[in-house]
Motif scaffolding. Structure first.
Motif, short mmCIF file in Angstrom:
data_model
loop_
_atom_site.label_atom_id
_atom_site.label_comp_id
_atom_site.label_asym_id
_atom_site.label_seq_id
_atom_site.Cartn_x
_atom_site.Cartn_y
_atom_site.Cartn_z
N LYS A 22 -16.49 27.22 51.93
CA LYS A 22 -17.83 26.80 52.90
C LYS A 22 -17.23 25.77 53.70
O LYS A 22 -17.57 25.51 54.92
CB LYS A 22 -18.87 26.51 51.99
N GLY A 23 -16.52 24.74 53.03
CA GLY A 23 -15.90 23.56 53.82
C GLY A 23 -14.82 23.90 54.88
O GLY A 23 -14.87 23.60 56.04
N LEU A 24 -14.15 24.90 54.47
CA LEU A 24 -13.14 25.48 55.54
C LEU A 24 -13.89 26.22 56.70
O LEU A 24 -13.56 26.28 57.93
CB LEU A 24 -11.93 26.28 54.91
N GLU A 25 -14.81 27.10 56.45
CA GLU A 25 -15.73 27.84 57.17
C GLU A 25 -16.27 26.73 58.40
O GLU A 25 -16.23 27.08 59.69
CB GLU A 25 -16.60 28.52 56.48
N SER A 50 -5.72 29.16 45.47
CA SER A 50 -5.82 30.61 45.79
C SER A 50 -6.96 31.07 46.81
O SER A 50 -6.76 31.79 47.98
CB SER A 50 -5.86 31.61 44.75
N GLN A 51 -8.16 30.22 46.65
CA GLN A 51 -9.18 30.32 47.73
C GLN A 51 -8.65 29.73 48.93
O GLN A 51 -8.69 30.70 50.13
CB GLN A 51 -10.12 29.37 47.41
N ILE A 52 -7.80 29.00 49.16
CA ILE A 52 -7.18 28.24 50.28
C ILE A 52 -6.30 29.17 50.97
O ILE A 52 -6.25 29.43 52.23
CB ILE A 52 -6.71 26.96 50.09
N GLU A 53 -5.20 29.74 50.03
CA GLU A 53 -4.28 30.79 50.52
C GLU A 53 -5.20 31.92 51.31
O GLU A 53 -4.75 32.50 52.11
CB GLU A 53 -3.56 31.22 49.38
N LYS A 54 -6.23 32.53 50.44
CA LYS A 54 -6.85 33.76 51.14
C LYS A 54 -7.51 33.19 52.42
O LYS A 54 -7.50 34.06 53.27
CB LYS A 54 -8.03 33.88 50.16
N GLN A 55 -8.16 32.15 52.58
CA GLN A 55 -8.50 31.68 53.95
C GLN A 55 -7.28 31.47 55.06
O GLN A 55 -7.59 31.72 56.32
CB GLN A 55 -9.42 30.37 53.78
N SER A 56 -6.35 31.01 54.47
CA SER A 56 -5.09 30.91 55.40
C SER A 56 -4.48 32.13 55.97
O SER A 56 -4.04 32.38 57.06
CB SER A 56 -4.03 29.98 55.00
N MET A 57 -4.67 33.29 55.15
CA MET A 57 -4.50 34.53 55.68
C MET A 57 -5.52 34.92 56.79
O MET A 57 -4.94 36.03 57.69
CB MET A 57 -4.24 35.56 54.38
N LEU A 58 -6.52 34.65 56.74
CA LEU A 58 -7.35 34.94 57.78
C LEU A 58 -7.43 34.28 59.09
O LEU A 58 -7.72 34.57 60.17
CB LEU A 58 -9.06 34.78 57.19
N ASP A 59 -7.09 32.75 58.61
CA ASP A 59 -6.93 31.96 60.06
C ASP A 59 -5.49 31.15 60.05
O ASP A 59 -5.45 30.38 58.97
CB ASP A 59 -8.12 31.13 60.21
N THR A 60 -4.60 31.25 60.71
CA THR A 60 -3.46 30.78 60.80
C THR A 60 -3.55 29.20 60.99
O THR A 60 -2.43 28.48 60.96
CB THR A 60 -2.52 31.49 61.92
N ARG A 61 -4.75 28.81 61.51
CA ARG A 61 -4.75 27.28 61.83
C ARG A 61 -4.93 26.53 60.39
O ARG A 61 -4.76 25.36 60.38
CB ARG A 61 -6.07 26.95 62.48
N ILE A 62 -5.17 27.15 59.20
CA ILE A 62 -5.17 26.68 57.89
C ILE A 62 -3.96 26.37 57.62
O ILE A 62 -3.16 27.61 57.25
CB ILE A 62 -6.14 27.14 57.16
N ILE A 63 -3.52 25.36 56.70
CA ILE A 63 -2.02 25.09 56.15
C ILE A 63 -2.44 24.63 54.97
O ILE A 63 -3.10 23.40 54.59
CB ILE A 63 -1.22 24.14 57.02
N LEU A 64 -1.54 25.19 53.56
CA LEU A 64 -1.95 24.57 52.71
C LEU A 64 -0.71 23.90 52.16
O LEU A 64 0.45 24.18 52.07
CB LEU A 64 -2.02 25.82 51.66
N LEU A 65 -0.89 22.54 51.58
CA LEU A 65 0.05 21.67 51.02
C LEU A 65 -0.43 21.77 49.54
O LEU A 65 -1.24 21.07 49.21
CB LEU A 65 0.30 20.23 51.63
N LYS A 66 0.39 21.99 48.54
CA LYS A 66 0.43 21.66 47.21
C LYS A 66 1.18 20.44 46.62
O LYS A 66 2.30 20.45 46.90
CB LYS A 66 0.63 22.90 46.50
N GLN A 67 0.63 19.68 45.72
CA GLN A 67 1.48 18.70 45.10
C GLN A 67 0.64 18.78 43.76
O GLN A 67 -0.23 19.06 43.56
CB GLN A 67 1.18 17.45 45.77
#
Length: 70
Positions: A22-25, A50-67
């Protein structure tokens, strides 16, 4: 703001699997589209990453950084 200016949105995330979509949308659906969304997953132990990764596949403007959790 002109459309040639890129806005970066940084979202810290830790164990928010129920809310991250919901936040990403909300960010994606803004009227200003020249954005990048950097989500920093701070070592979540649920399915946040994994939720963020799914969203990043739908929109290339989303970048996931894990730490590791800090």
């Amino acid at each position: 703001m002109g459309n040639n200016i890129k806005v970066t949105i940084v979202i810290p995330a830790y164990n928010v699997e129920e809310y991250i979509k919901k936040g990403l949308e909300s960010c994606i659906n803004q009227t200003y589209s020249n954005i990048e969304i950097i989500v920093v997953d701070d070592g979540s132990t649920d399915s946040t990453a994994s939720q963020i990764e799914k969203q990043s596949m739908l929109d290339t403007r989303i970048i996931l950084l894990k730490q590791n959790n800090q």
